[in-house]
Design an enzyme around this catalytic site. Structure first.
Site, short mmCIF file in Angstrom:
data_model
loop_
_atom_site.label_atom_id
_atom_site.label_comp_id
_atom_site.label_asym_id
_atom_site.label_seq_id
_atom_site.Cartn_x
_atom_site.Cartn_y
_atom_site.Cartn_z
N HIS A 167 -7.31 -40.15 -7.26
CA HIS A 167 -6.17 -40.72 -7.98
C HIS A 167 -4.91 -40.33 -7.24
O HIS A 167 -4.82 -39.23 -6.70
CB HIS A 167 -6.12 -40.17 -9.42
CG HIS A 167 -5.27 -41.00 -10.32
ND1 HIS A 167 -3.91 -40.83 -10.39
CD2 HIS A 167 -5.58 -42.01 -11.15
CE1 HIS A 167 -3.42 -41.71 -11.24
NE2 HIS A 167 -4.40 -42.45 -11.71
N ASP A 178 -12.03 -44.36 -14.76
CA ASP A 178 -12.89 -45.51 -14.52
C ASP A 178 -14.32 -45.13 -14.18
O ASP A 178 -15.20 -45.98 -14.15
CB ASP A 178 -12.31 -46.36 -13.38
CG ASP A 178 -11.01 -47.00 -13.79
OD1 ASP A 178 -10.93 -47.43 -14.94
OD2 ASP A 178 -10.08 -47.02 -12.99
#
Ligand code: CMC
Length: 429
Positions: free
Chosen positions: A305, A363
């Protein structure tokens, strides 16, 4: 203002104010840099740039902290509900019981879409990706709701916000129904937000549909987890589109288009496809090696991320939600979950992932949960868009109300040809 920072350009020393937020790193205010020195800053991907002031969401990527209006995501996901989170996003405070009842009522009464939208939908191919349908149909809302497109009118802005939050599940369910050739199901306003959405997706006119409360609760949590994430790519897109004065429906359509990409909202679809491709726990090591290979473009989807350099706090809640949904379905030995757990364990111990601070993001587990609930993979990003709508609209409204707001207009470092003269076509070599 806390201090000042000095920068030297072409031997000229300039003092830049340093500003502090409530929490988080200070920012060096370079807004006068060009006027004072003639130089721009260069920051592709905005890795060192704060684009605005905001009071909505705070992320501490090193510590793995996410706050909405100051409240930790864990507390909101465990104790709150999605519409309460929407209220918090829009108004800055948690609602009282009366405010909550009124807000829920008002959102619920906006869930239907103009009936002409049904005809609009039939223009699409049945095999269209539902995100393509969402970009178009949300953009089209501005053609149906002229009475809430005047951005200078506070009341219209609020009506547009309510409409967006209320109509997104309806449009998302319509996109799904259209793709599978089933009739659209109208909203049923005695149901809560997520139960209503599940019913619009899964009910058929020929039989009664009973909402599974475990699924409704899980989806509500998924919506809370996705509600906002400060100045990510799609939110920045919404703000940039809105900075020109475009109407909110058009701005949200722009945000949906940006969210579609696999590096952003499309990652849950990509993560599930990856888990299916890996297939069984024995193959995990091979795929981890591929992800580490510089000559191989493969990446572990659902890992890494831009902001979190620690475990994504949303991923922990998502992981627990996955277990709850699979337990409800009696599928605790789901092979995809086995692959995911194995992959997570191996990657978290691997030097490559440790050194680059790559942890599972939201996710990684959300795809398994949504698939178990019956959603096809190409609907995953649509669900993300439904949930993120409140974040987009709250950030858009904050921007419109910000007295410092001006049209977003970055500059560039030009590296193309210098000035040259036009040559007639028959004289070109
Ligand atoms: N698998 C393998 N290596 C990775 C991965 C990954 N998933 N993510 C980053 N790296 C490596 C990358 O190769 C680079 O290595 P090096 O420094 O040797 O060149 C280093 O880590 C830094 O990566 P980056 O691409 O410069 O980092 P970024 O901040 O620009 O990208 C990211 C962040 C999320 C786009 C990226 O980690 C990624 O592509 N992850 C997979 C896609 C994904 O899961 N996206 C969902 C994000 S969360 C949901 C949302 O907010 O939308």
């Amino acid at each position: 203002m806390s201090a000042a920072s000095t920068i030297t350009v072409d031997g000229k020393e300039i003092e830049m104010p340093v500003r502090s937020g409530t929490i988080g790193p200070d920012v060096v205010d370079i807004s006068k840099l060009y006027a004072k020195t003639g130089a721009f800053t260069f920051d592709p991907g905005f890795t060192s740039t704060a684009s605005c002031e905001s009071k909505i969401t705070y992320i501490d990527g090193d510590e793995g902290v996410l706050l909405y209006r100051g409240y930790p995501i864990e507390q909101l996901a465990e104790q709150g509900d999605y519409l309460e989170t929407c209220y918090l996003m829009l108004f800055g405070e948690l609602p009282t019981a009366a405010q909550k009842a009124d807000f829920d009522y008002r959102v619920t009464r906006h869930t239907m879409v103009h009936d002409q939208m049904n005809r609009f939908f039939t223009g699409f191919r049945r095999d269209a990706h539902p995100m393509a349908v969402m970009v178009a149909s949300v953009g089209a809302l501005s053609a149906f709701y002229h009475d809430s497109t005047d951005i200078t009118d506070e009341t219209q802005r609020m009506i547009a916000s309510m409409r967006m939050i209320a109509k997104m599940p309806t449009l998302a369910a319509m996109a799904y129904k259209y793709s599978i050739g089933q009739p659209f199901v109208y909203p049923k306003n005695d149901l809560d937000y997520t139960s209503n959405f599940l019913r619009m997706c899964y009910a058929v006119p020929c039989e009664e549909y009973v909402v599974n409360p475990v699924f409704a609760k899980a989806l509500d949590k998924i919506f809370i987890l996705h509600a906002d994430h400060e100045q990510n790519a799609s939110t920045s897109t919404v703000r940039l589109a809105g900075s020109s004065g475009a109407n909110p429906f058009a701005c949200i359509a722009a945000g949906i288009a940006c969210l579609w990409g696999p590096a952003h909202g499309g990652a849950n679809e990509a993560a599930l496809k990856m888990l299916m491709e890996i297939g069984k726990p024995e193959n995990v090591a091979k795929y981890v090696a591929k992800a580490k290979d510089k000559n191989d473009p493969f990446r572990l989807m659902g890992f890494g991320h831009r902001v979190y350099k620690n475990y994504d706090p949303r991923a922990r809640i998502m992981q627990a939600t996955t277990h709850q949904v699979l337990k409800e379905l009696g599928k605790n030995d789901d092979p995809l979950l086995e692959v995911a757990v194995q992959l997570e364990q191996i990657a978290l111990k691997d030097e490559y992932f440790i050194e680059k601070k790559l942890y599972p993001n939201i996710d990684f587990y959300s795809g398994i949960t949504l698939k178990a609930m019956g959603f096809p993979t190409d609907m995953f990003t649509v669900l993300f868009a439904v949930a993120r709508t409140v974040g987009w609209i709250a950030q858009w409204a904050e921007m419109i109300e910000d007295p410092m707001q001006k049209i977003g207009r970055p500059r560039q470092l030009y590296v193309g040809a210098p000035r040259r003269d036009y040559v007639a076509v028959d004289a070109r070599g």
